[in-house]
Design a protein around this motif. Structure first.
Motif, PDB file in Angstrom:
ATOM      1  N   MET A   1       0.853  -1.182   0.000  1.00  0.00           N
ATOM      2  CA  MET A   1       0.000   0.000   0.000  1.00  0.00           C
ATOM      3  C   MET A   1       0.893   1.237   0.000  1.00  0.00           C
ATOM      4  N   SER A   2       0.715   2.102  -0.983  1.00  0.00           N
ATOM      5  CA  SER A   2       1.483   3.327  -1.099  1.00  0.00           C
ATOM      6  C   SER A   2       0.742   4.460  -0.389  1.00  0.00           C
ATOM      7  N   LEU A   3       1.390   5.080   0.582  1.00  0.00           N
ATOM      8  CA  LEU A   3       0.758   6.140   1.358  1.00  0.00           C
ATOM      9  C   LEU A   3       1.138   7.499   0.805  1.00  0.00           C
ATOM     10  N   LYS A   4       0.155   8.374   0.693  1.00  0.00           N
ATOM     11  CA  LYS A   4       0.365   9.738   0.236  1.00  0.00           C
ATOM     12  C   LYS A   4      -0.157  10.695   1.298  1.00  0.00           C
ATOM     13  N   ILE A   5       0.569  11.784   1.494  1.00  0.00           N
ATOM     14  CA  ILE A   5       0.076  12.888   2.310  1.00  0.00           C
ATOM     15  C   ILE A   5      -0.356  13.943   1.317  1.00  0.00           C
ATOM     16  N   ARG A   6      -1.658  14.228   1.267  1.00  0.00           N
ATOM     17  CA  ARG A   6      -2.178  15.118   0.235  1.00  0.00           C
ATOM     18  C   ARG A   6      -3.308  15.975   0.763  1.00  0.00           C
ATOM     19  N   LEU A   7      -3.773  16.883  -0.082  1.00  0.00           N
ATOM     20  CA  LEU A   7      -4.867  17.780   0.268  1.00  0.00           C
ATOM     21  C   LEU A   7      -6.196  17.154  -0.129  1.00  0.00           C
ATOM     22  N   SER A   8      -7.181  17.300   0.749  1.00  0.00           N
ATOM     23  CA  SER A   8      -8.541  16.857   0.470  1.00  0.00           C
ATOM     24  C   SER A   8      -9.424  18.099   0.529  1.00  0.00           C
ATOM     25  N   ARG A   9     -10.108  18.419  -0.580  1.00  0.00           N
ATOM     26  CA  ARG A   9     -10.832  19.681  -0.680  1.00  0.00           C
ATOM     27  C   ARG A   9     -12.182  19.607   0.009  1.00  0.00           C
ATOM     28  N   GLY A  10     -12.493  20.684   0.684  1.00  0.00           N
ATOM     29  CA  GLY A  10     -13.798  20.863   1.301  1.00  0.00           C
ATOM     30  C   GLY A  10     -14.213  22.300   1.080  1.00  0.00           C
ATOM     31  N   GLY A  11     -15.240  22.740   1.764  1.00  0.00           N
ATOM     32  CA  GLY A  11     -15.684  24.117   1.635  1.00  0.00           C
ATOM     33  C   GLY A  11     -16.686  24.284   0.511  1.00  0.00           C
ATOM     34  N   ALA A  12     -17.177  25.494   0.365  1.00  0.00           N
ATOM     35  CA  ALA A  12     -18.197  25.799  -0.635  1.00  0.00           C
ATOM     36  C   ALA A  12     -17.557  26.167  -1.967  1.00  0.00           C
ATOM     37  N   LYS A  13     -18.407  26.364  -2.939  1.00  0.00           N
ATOM     38  CA  LYS A  13     -17.949  26.779  -4.260  1.00  0.00           C
ATOM     39  C   LYS A  13     -17.232  28.128  -4.135  1.00  0.00           C
ATOM     40  N   LYS A  14     -16.062  28.218  -4.692  1.00  0.00           N
ATOM     41  CA  LYS A  14     -15.206  29.415  -4.675  1.00  0.00           C
ATOM     42  C   LYS A  14     -14.769  29.814  -3.268  1.00  0.00           C
ATOM     43  N   ARG A  15     -14.917  28.935  -2.306  1.00  0.00           N
ATOM     44  CA  ARG A  15     -14.467  29.165  -0.925  1.00  0.00           C
ATOM     45  C   ARG A  15     -13.753  27.906  -0.447  1.00  0.00           C
ATOM     46  N   PRO A  16     -12.555  27.598  -0.988  1.00  0.00           N
ATOM     47  CA  PRO A  16     -11.912  26.318  -0.681  1.00  0.00           C
ATOM     48  C   PRO A  16     -11.399  26.236   0.753  1.00  0.00           C
ATOM     49  N   PHE A  17     -11.404  25.024   1.240  1.00  0.00           N
ATOM     50  CA  PHE A  17     -10.819  24.688   2.530  1.00  0.00           C
ATOM     51  C   PHE A  17     -10.258  23.286   2.374  1.00  0.00           C
ATOM     52  N   TYR A  18      -9.040  23.059   2.799  1.00  0.00           N
ATOM     53  CA  TYR A  18      -8.393  21.777   2.576  1.00  0.00           C
ATOM     54  C   TYR A  18      -8.013  21.118   3.894  1.00  0.00           C
ATOM     55  N   LYS A  19      -8.188  19.801   3.939  1.00  0.00           N
ATOM     56  CA  LYS A  19      -7.649  18.989   5.025  1.00  0.00           C
ATOM     57  C   LYS A  19      -6.373  18.347   4.484  1.00  0.00           C
ATOM     58  N   ILE A  20      -5.346  18.299   5.291  1.00  0.00           N
ATOM     59  CA  ILE A  20      -4.120  17.578   4.920  1.00  0.00           C
ATOM     60  C   ILE A  20      -4.275  16.187   5.513  1.00  0.00           C
TER      61      ILE A  20
END
Length: 123
Positions: A1-20
């Protein structure tokens, strides 16, 4: 299993919020993840303390186990001092003009320099 640390997008349209997040490389971007390692809010000013929040202890653990950060996350980790900064690859030469066009540009620059040198001497 290859593990990646990446951004997961959340938030509203044109108002991004990311979880790492730490996720399997095969899972979808906003899908299943193993652990949340921090947050990134690009809508906040650069000097705001909540713009980038990282769990240092867990990040260092997962990096030592072999998890690979994506390019953007690697930049965050480099500024935080967890990893060394990655060297950016050299940009391609494709957008540059071809050889004959470059020669013409050099000739035009030389002509412009010669004209500029002659103009003050003629006064």
């Amino acid at each position: 299993m290859s593990l990646k640390i990446r951004l997961s997008r959340g938030g509203a349209k044109k108002r991004p919020f990311y979880k790492i997040v730490l996720a399997d490389s095969r899972s979808p971007r906003d899908g299943k993840f193993i652990e949340k390692l921090g947050t990134y809010n690009p809508m906040l000013p650069h000097d705001h303390e909540q713009r980038l929040v990282l769990k240092e202890e867990r990040i260092k653990h997962w990096l030592s186990v072999g998890a690979q950060p994506t390019d953007r996350v690697a930049k965050f980790f480099a500024t935080a001092g967890y990893i060394a900064a990655r060297v950016q690859p050299e940009q391609s030469k494709k957008p540059q003009p071809k050889a004959k066009a470059q020669e013409r540009l050099k000739e035009q620059q030389k002509a412009a320099e010669a004209a500029a040198a002659e103009a003050p001497a003629g006064e």
